[in-house]
Design an enzyme around this catalytic site. Structure first.
Site, PDB file in Angstrom:
ATOM      1  N   GLY A 169       0.724  -1.177  -0.065  1.00  0.00           N
ATOM      2  CA  GLY A 169       0.026   0.004   0.018  1.00  0.00           C
ATOM      3  C   GLY A 169       0.914   1.257   0.218  1.00  0.00           C
ATOM      4  O   GLY A 169       1.932   1.526  -0.617  1.00  0.00           O
ATOM      5  N   LEU A 170       0.303   2.399   0.688  1.00  0.00           N
ATOM      6  CA  LEU A 170       1.088   3.675   0.556  1.00  0.00           C
ATOM      7  C   LEU A 170       1.360   4.210  -0.534  1.00  0.00           C
ATOM      8  O   LEU A 170       2.398   4.797  -0.959  1.00  0.00           O
ATOM      9  CB  LEU A 170       2.486   3.473   1.592  1.00  0.00           C
ATOM     10  CG  LEU A 170       2.148   3.188   2.966  1.00  0.00           C
ATOM     11  CD1 LEU A 170       3.626   3.018   3.591  1.00  0.00           C
ATOM     12  CD2 LEU A 170       1.481   4.157   3.929  1.00  0.00           C
ATOM     13  N   CYS A 171       0.357   4.160  -1.525  1.00  0.00           N
ATOM     14  CA  CYS A 171       0.349   4.584  -2.856  1.00  0.00           C
ATOM     15  C   CYS A 171      -0.786   5.314  -3.352  1.00  0.00           C
ATOM     16  O   CYS A 171      -1.347   5.006  -4.575  1.00  0.00           O
ATOM     17  CB  CYS A 171       0.752   3.525  -3.949  1.00  0.00           C
ATOM     18  SG  CYS A 171      -0.147   1.999  -3.921  1.00  0.00           S
ATOM     19  N   GLY A 172      -1.263   6.072  -2.444  1.00  0.00           N
ATOM     20  CA  GLY A 172      -2.670   6.919  -2.686  1.00  0.00           C
ATOM     21  C   GLY A 172      -3.794   6.174  -3.264  1.00  0.00           C
ATOM     22  O   GLY A 172      -4.100   5.074  -2.418  1.00  0.00           O
TER      23      GLY A 172
END
Length: 286
Positions: free
Chosen positions: A87-90
């Site tokens: 994750g951590l990709c908008g």
């Protein structure tokens, strides 16, 4: 002073977060360059191969048709959802999930729709509501044409055996680091050329036009899937780089606000202590 200690702890925590997001941004930027070069170099070949195949298929006019072009009544659909493993990709993954759910509820309402996921995020989220035929998250560990070709061959067998009447790809197309376009692309049956784009009849084909089409179709399908995964891979790093850049900027802004609050509170505490000392000295003098 307890309040000052709490603010110092928050400033320290945000500074640590900034270091992490800044490092993740730099890592994604480095990976993006390689992934961007790969998809940019591949697109002209993939587009030309698809154009050639469509032109040849259109010129056959039904003679020597391919098993991959069998347009059956659509009752069973397989959606290939291409997401990321992390994750951590908008909104990179959420956009794919949203589009996949939209296909089920609108375009293929009342049909049997199963999913085949490439990426852990898609598998974890879509698996809660839908049937997952399989998952190929490990393909990102060694993203090569050979490994993707095996997945494409499996999907082609599903279609030719009649397990599914239609197979769709849902993925993010890379435009630039800040922009990814959600694509829904028909994988099988193959899409014919639109309009009068057939290959001119005065070409000489060896061994024959039919044989060339039969040879090109499997290769074109493998290339199409590989391009979609490559596009998604580059989009993931672009989305993560952008998300981490924004996170770092937001953390810096919050840190600056906390430092200002800390300085004001510290100044007020010092002023209060000075007033107490002055007041005590005056009391002693009197």
């Amino acid at each position: 002073m307890a309040n000052l200690k709490e603010i110092r702890n928050r400033i320290s925590s945000i500074s640590s977060t900034m270091q992490i997001t800044s490092a993740m941004k730099m890592v994604s930027a480095a990976k993006l360059k390689k992934a961007q070069d790969a998809i940019t170099a591949m697109r002209p070949y993939s587009d030309k191969l698809t154009e050639l195949l469509q032109g040849l298929s259109a010129s056959l006019e039904g003679d020597g048709g391919s098993e991959y072009a069998d347009n059956r009544p659509v009752n069973k659909v397989l959606v290939i959802a291409i997401t990321s493993n992390r994750g951590l990709c908008g909104g990179f993954n959420s956009n794919i999930i949203k589009q996949s759910n939209s296909l089920v509820s609108s375009k293929y309402s009342g049909k049997q729709v199963d999913f085949y996921t490439i990426g852990k995020k898609g598998n974890d989220i879509l698996g809660k509501k839908h049937t997952i035929l399989g998952d190929q998250s490990k393909v990102y560990d060694d993203l090569t044409f050979e490994n993707v070709a095996e997945i494409a061959e499996f999907l082609m067998r599903l279609f030719t055996k009649g397990d599914y009447d239609k197979i769709e790809l849902v993925y993010n197309k890379f435009k630039n680091a800040a922009t990814q376009i959600v694509m829904t692309e028909q994988f099988l049956p193959i899409v014919g050329a639109e309009g009068d784009t057939a290959i001119a009849a005065d070409y000489i084909f060896e061994p024959s036009k039919v044989e060339i089409v039969k040879e090109l179709i499997p290769k074109s399908l493998k290339t199409q899937l590989f391009k979609a995964i490559r596009d998604s891979f580059a989009s993931e790093h672009g989305a993560r780089m952008t998300a981490m850049h924004k996170a770092t900027d937001n953390a810096a802004e919050l840190r600056d606000e906390l430092k200002l609050t800390y300085n004001k509170a510290r100044q007020a505490a010092i002023t209060s202590e000075i007033l107490e000392i002055v007041g005590g000295a005056e009391a002693l003098n009197n």
